[in-house]
Design a protein around this motif. Sequence first.
Motif, PDB file in Angstrom:
ATOM      1  N   CYS A 167      34.786  44.393  38.420  1.00 31.25           N
ATOM      2  CA  CYS A 167      36.071  45.066  38.639  1.00 31.25           C
ATOM      3  C   CYS A 167      36.471  45.056  40.113  1.00 31.25           C
ATOM      4  O   CYS A 167      37.660  45.159  40.430  1.00 31.25           O
ATOM      5  N   ASP A 168      35.500  44.922  41.008  1.00 32.50           N
ATOM      6  CA  ASP A 168      35.805  44.872  42.436  1.00 32.50           C
ATOM      7  C   ASP A 168      36.124  43.462  42.922  1.00 32.50           C
ATOM      8  O   ASP A 168      36.807  43.305  43.945  1.00 32.50           O
ATOM      9  N   LEU A 169      35.632  42.420  42.215  1.00 34.54           N
ATOM     10  CA  LEU A 169      35.726  41.053  42.734  1.00 34.54           C
ATOM     11  C   LEU A 169      36.684  40.158  41.968  1.00 34.54           C
ATOM     12  O   LEU A 169      37.086  39.095  42.473  1.00 34.54           O
ATOM     13  N   ALA A 170      37.084  40.537  40.765  1.00 36.42           N
ATOM     14  CA  ALA A 170      37.905  39.658  39.933  1.00 36.42           C
ATOM     15  C   ALA A 170      39.262  39.414  40.585  1.00 36.42           C
ATOM     16  O   ALA A 170      39.839  40.295  41.216  1.00 36.42           O
ATOM     17  N   PRO A 171      39.801  38.196  40.448  1.00 43.24           N
ATOM     18  CA  PRO A 171      41.113  37.882  41.041  1.00 43.24           C
ATOM     19  C   PRO A 171      42.254  38.465  40.204  1.00 43.24           C
ATOM     20  O   PRO A 171      42.240  38.383  38.979  1.00 43.24           O
ATOM     21  N   TYR A 172      43.246  39.015  40.881  1.00 39.54           N
ATOM     22  CA  TYR A 172      44.388  39.619  40.186  1.00 39.54           C
ATOM     23  C   TYR A 172      45.711  39.093  40.716  1.00 39.54           C
ATOM     24  O   TYR A 172      46.698  39.801  40.752  1.00 39.54           O
ATOM     25  N   GLY A 173      45.717  37.843  41.121  1.00 38.97           N
ATOM     26  CA  GLY A 173      46.955  37.215  41.557  1.00 38.97           C
ATOM     27  C   GLY A 173      47.150  37.275  43.053  1.00 38.97           C
ATOM     28  O   GLY A 173      46.954  38.305  43.690  1.00 38.97           O
ATOM     29  N   GLY A 230      40.153  42.603  42.647  1.00 41.59           N
ATOM     30  CA  GLY A 230      39.624  43.886  42.209  1.00 41.59           C
ATOM     31  C   GLY A 230      40.693  44.783  41.620  1.00 41.59           C
ATOM     32  O   GLY A 230      41.869  44.733  41.978  1.00 41.59           O
ATOM     33  N   ILE A 231      40.238  45.606  40.672  1.00 40.50           N
ATOM     34  CA  ILE A 231      41.169  46.488  39.970  1.00 40.50           C
ATOM     35  C   ILE A 231      41.753  47.529  40.913  1.00 40.50           C
ATOM     36  O   ILE A 231      42.933  47.891  40.808  1.00 40.50           O
ATOM     37  N   GLY A 232      40.948  48.037  41.851  1.00 33.88           N
ATOM     38  CA  GLY A 232      41.442  49.064  42.762  1.00 33.88           C
ATOM     39  C   GLY A 232      42.633  48.586  43.562  1.00 33.88           C
ATOM     40  O   GLY A 232      43.672  49.261  43.641  1.00 33.88           O
ATOM     41  N   ALA A 233      42.519  47.393  44.155  1.00 33.57           N
ATOM     42  CA  ALA A 233      43.634  46.847  44.929  1.00 33.57           C
ATOM     43  C   ALA A 233      44.791  46.460  44.029  1.00 33.57           C
ATOM     44  O   ALA A 233      45.965  46.653  44.384  1.00 33.57           O
TER      45      ALA A 233
END
Length: 768
Positions: free
Chosen positions: A165-171, A176-179
């Motif tokens: 959840c901290d390292l996965a790419p989100y575009g 990370g989910i937090g960012a």
Amino acid sequence: MRAWWHKLKSWRRPVLRSAALLSLVLGAGWCLLPKPELYPPDLGWSRVVRDRHGAVLHISPAPDGRYRLRTPLAEIHPTMVRATLEKEDRWFRWHPGVNPVAVARSLWGVATGRPLGGASTLTMQVARMRWGLQTRGPGGKLLQMFRAIQLERHYTKDQILEAYCDLAPYGGNVEGIGAAARLWCGKSAADLSERESFALGIIPQSPATRHPGRAGDQSRIAVAQARLQAGLAGPEALRDDPLAASFTLVPPGEPPHRAPHFCRRMMNEDASAVVDTTLDLEIQDVLEQGIAACLDRTSESGIRNACAVLVHAPSRQVLGYVGSGNYGDRSIQGMVDGLRARRSPGSALKPFIYGLAIDQGLIHPRSLLVDAPMAFGDYNPENFEGEFMGPVTAREALVRSRNIPAVDLARRLQGEGLYGFLKHGGVRLDRPESYYGLSISLGGAGITPLELARLYAALADDGVSRPLVFRTGPPRPEAGPPLLSEAARFLVLDMLRGTGELGADYGFSRADPAVAWKTGTSHGFRDAWAAGVRGDHVLVVWMGNFSGRGNNALVARRTAAPLLFELFARLHLPDRVKEAPATVGQVDLCALSGCLPGPHCPHLVRGWFVPGVSPIGMCELHREILVDGSTGARVAWNDGRPGLRREVYEFWPPDMLALFRKAGLPRREPPAPENGTAGIEGLDPGAAPLILSPLPNRLYFTGTEDITLKAKPAAGVATVYWFCDEAFLGQSTANGGLPWQPTPGKRKLRVVDDHGRSATLVVTVKVP
């Protein structure tokens, strides 16, 4: 058949031995796998600054330019976790890092030429991101599996899931989910809605084509999240909520960059990944909006910059921090933090001069001071307007910001004076006292708005000099004794409060009578200051230009004071009425002289004083004389002639009369004496009071019960006044008494009746 069975029996023992040996080797290998770091050792994190309520003020990118927030699994919305596992690895809780069923299915798909899905587990994805693996070839994929098993050996499922959840790419540059929650949804991961959780959950599978910030990717995100929601919550979820199928993310805008001067300061002073501060974002917005509105009005006159700080005095916590009018405006040097710049405070330090003078027994609020041309060695200060008011009360001199009385009081201060007060109050003075001289009382030394706010916070609270607080945490202990006594602090604030009528004089009408305030204009019209105290809050504002160029429009009472009251009006801060401390008292005073009234004083006012400290004498200004009705001359005594009448006149010293005339305020002078007789000798002075208690030639001790001061006055006396070493103690009725707690030493007591007649007594007080 029998032969085959015998052959199998002959192989059974070696196979079992081989299996046992292989199990032993694998078990030993499993136990001997070294423990790796869960995150890349050189991984950087974004830094976050939050306000006192947890609202994010600022997010900075990590050193590699990506936004990445360390977010505990417990702080992620449960639906977001479910959506992630559903989309990425629904068997995550059951496999040892590699899913053998998925591996077999993937191999069968390769062998048959039909794509049957990948075999990558969530743990394998963490391994790829942790070691930066290239996993398109067989070697890379085997290494990825090995690393996944290694991670499973040493970390719990929740730890591995949190790392994903901290390292996965989100575009884009968001990881990370937090960012992602903060930048794509404008909220924390714990506050995500179900729709937002589904929409974010599908991004890591194709971050290049599902970028929430690109309009062309919105439809793809909507379709994918609807499919995920239907698979996780069932088709009825979409039927119950028709808008769910078309929902997509609408990013709130650029990454948060609120209170930029404040956040820059916090990030420089605190290296923590998350900095929790005392700032209140709602208050910050009000201050910024109020300053922007004010500068819109003053820019035409060349005043283009301002800053402000709001402090909660009891805790010293900074609630609002505006370092310039516009952080992004290079034409006004907006990136400069004006709250940390040293500027001349003008008259903003005068309240502390008066507070010190009250503590040292030089004045009380209604003491008469002289506002007239005066030289102090080679220092010749003038008032702002270049005019003089003549005799003026201490309160009026402070409120009207008269320079001469303030400098004269600063000259008379004992001990370390104003220079020492400022040093102990946290003001950085780089040069010795002799360098500044008396000019320090009129702004001759530079000070920052934060330092001035610290001084006023001490004035509004307990008088102790404590640093301003910017981060949440336990309160700091007191640092040293109070700079001013409780009595002096109360009296100074009382002198500065309720002066709203000056607003009309200064060109503005919005003046809150609950605010104690003071302005300051620097020499050369470079800086305009205003400091105000309302209840438990202190607000300091500065206006000017960072270039330091003078501007005749920079008059504090016409620029900074209106801004101060406009901000107070916008903030709606609570007012707290502070009771008068036991160390002060009130007494009737002559409205003109500020002394204890005699029988002929025409107007009385209630005035504050500090018993045993404040210097208050009997009024000798108003006297009753005999005037000959036919000649108009002053008569020494009643000789029985017809037409004599009694009249009350003011008997000012000649120098005071000259000051009144110079100030354009002539006084009604007594008539000339008859036959050159000067004075009013010949009138019966009457009997002076007789001191009954304490007794003469007696030894008294401290720490015992109060000594009751009692006197026997002459007939016709209603009130007597008591003094100790010229300091006023209080008053009592003719037949009453006044409690007194003496200090060690020889003490000269004096009692004065309301006709001005007095008696003295010396007593010795010792420590038991």
